[in-house]
Design a protein around this motif. Structure first.
Motif, mmCIF file in Angstrom:
data_model
loop_
_atom_site.group_PDB
_atom_site.id
_atom_site.type_symbol
_atom_site.label_atom_id
_atom_site.label_comp_id
_atom_site.label_asym_id
_atom_site.label_seq_id
_atom_site.Cartn_x
_atom_site.Cartn_y
_atom_site.Cartn_z
ATOM 1 N N ARG A 1 0.911 -1.244 -0.298
ATOM 2 C CA ARG A 1 -0.222 -0.258 0.195
ATOM 3 C C ARG A 1 0.877 0.975 0.256
ATOM 4 N NH1 ARG A 1 -3.534 -3.082 3.165
ATOM 5 N NH2 ARG A 1 -2.471 -2.974 4.740
ATOM 6 N N LYS B 1 -4.835 -11.633 -1.856
ATOM 7 C CA LYS B 1 -4.334 -11.255 -0.479
ATOM 8 C C LYS B 1 -4.099 -9.523 -1.028
ATOM 9 C CE LYS B 1 -5.381 -13.977 3.058
ATOM 10 N NZ LYS B 1 -4.690 -14.128 4.342
ATOM 11 N N GLU C 1 -5.469 -8.042 -3.983
ATOM 12 C CA GLU C 1 -6.061 -7.318 -3.906
ATOM 13 C C GLU C 1 -6.286 -6.247 -3.068
ATOM 14 O OE1 GLU C 1 -8.434 -9.754 -1.217
ATOM 15 O OE2 GLU C 1 -9.801 -10.802 -3.273
ATOM 16 N N THR C 2 -4.552 -6.602 -2.326
ATOM 17 C CA THR C 2 -4.520 -4.878 -1.823
ATOM 18 C C THR C 2 -4.261 -3.663 -3.106
ATOM 19 O OG1 THR C 2 -3.111 -6.346 0.440
ATOM 20 C CG2 THR C 2 -2.694 -4.221 -0.057
ATOM 21 N N ALA D 1 -4.384 -3.618 -5.741
ATOM 22 C CA ALA D 1 -6.082 -3.207 -6.732
ATOM 23 C C ALA D 1 -7.080 -2.549 -6.492
ATOM 24 C CB ALA D 1 -6.721 -4.480 -7.527
ATOM 25 N N ASN D 2 -6.939 -2.074 -4.528
ATOM 26 C CA ASN D 2 -7.864 -1.550 -4.038
ATOM 27 C C ASN D 2 -6.962 -0.074 -3.587
ATOM 28 O OD1 ASN D 2 -9.931 -3.147 -3.452
ATOM 29 N ND2 ASN D 2 -8.705 -4.439 -1.945
ATOM 30 N N GLY E 1 -8.730 -9.050 -8.902
ATOM 31 C CA GLY E 1 -8.162 -8.054 -9.804
ATOM 32 C C GLY E 1 -6.842 -7.963 -10.166
#
Length: 290
Positions: free
Chosen positions: A56, A101, A104-105, A107-108, A138
């Motif tokens: 992130r 996971k 997804e992290t 992509a989010n 994603g």
């Protein structure tokens, strides 16, 4: 291996026609007259939860696309820094089952999620199963350092079904015929290794990757990104002046390692250093063509 690439009624799945998120990213950045910043980090290092925080942070501080590494016990392309990080992840019990996971992290957080993996891991997980789970999380594309297009038939079919990018590697020693084969079968971009050998930080970047980018484009590749050895803002700016993307791995991973290059740094300090290094490199990428 059981073929699960069918609809509920048993009909074969068709080819996906959705746009490539990676190519969409390059098109957007091309309008801004700048290259992409692609950062690498092994999933599970220094532990699964912190690695998600690190991913992130990379996106928040300027990384456009993230190569999420799948740690492997026999990493033929990885240098000592990434080997050490991958071993820590393996010791923590990292496995391919949990890497989605991380996808997804990213992509989010607004980044383009890529996975970089040796082919053996994908093959044993199940090619169709991996493509399905990666798409559902994603994911955008897979970088395969040890898989050449000539031997990638199963992956080419699965990636076409699920709309995933195929990123193959070329090197300064690649013949023109090899470049043409890679360009014809790649989707997303071609990964141009700046030199032969393993990954790692370098004091200087030679002129050979610029020539390789030119040759690869002449072979038909739309997007060519350069990696291996980029570790400073100045190097990122130099590479970004001619490449479509700048790939950085060891310099980012290094921030989360202690000076012994074998153990993980204190979490708060490591994430602070990662953010600072990402900022530094992002500035080099952003100013590459100014």
């Amino acid at each position: 291996m059981t073929n699960t690439a069918t609809t509920p009624s048993g009909q074969p799945l068709g080819i996906s026609h959705k746009a490539s998120p990676t190519e969409t990213m390059f098109d957007r950045l091309r309008k801004q007259n700048r290259p992409a910043f692609i950062g690498y980090l092994p999933y599970g290092f220094p532990d699964p939860d912190v690695s998600l925080d690190a991913l992130r942070i990379m996106v928040e501080h300027g990384v456009d696309a993230v190569e999420i590494g799948l740690p492997y016990s026999d990493p033929v392309m990885d240098g000592p820094v990434i080997q050490a990080a991958s071993q820590i992840a393996l010791d923590n019990g990292e496995s391919i089952n949990n890497v989605f996971k991380a996808v997804e992290t990213v992509a989010n957080a607004g980044g383009v999620p890529l996975i970089m993996s040796y082919w053996n891991l994908i093959y044993h997980y199940g090619v169709e199963r991996f493509a399905r789970d990666f798409e559902n999380a994603g994911g955008a594309g897979l970088i395969t350092p040890d898989l050449i297009p000539d031997e990638a038939g199963e992956w080419i079919e699965a990636s076409d079904r699920h709309g995933l990018d195929r990123i193959f590697l070329v090197s300064p020693d690649s013949a023109d015929e090899r470049l043409e084969t890679v360009a014809r079968n790649a989707r997303g971009f071609v990964y141009a290794a700046s030199r032969m050998g393993v990954t790692g930080e370098r004091d200087t970047i030679s002129s050979s990757p610029e020539h390789l980018v030119e040759r690869t484009r002449n072979a038909g590749a739309k997007n060519v990104c350069v990696g291996i050895g980029v570790s400073t803002a100045q190097q990122a700016a130099k590479v970004g002046s001619y490449a479509d993307g700048v790939i950085v791995g060891s310099a980012l991973v290094h921030t989360l390692l202690n000076d012994d290059n074998r153990t993980a740094r204190d979490t708060d300090e490591g994430l602070r250093l990662l953010a600072a290094k990402t900022d530094e490199l992002a500035e080099g990428v952003r100013t590459a063509r100014s």
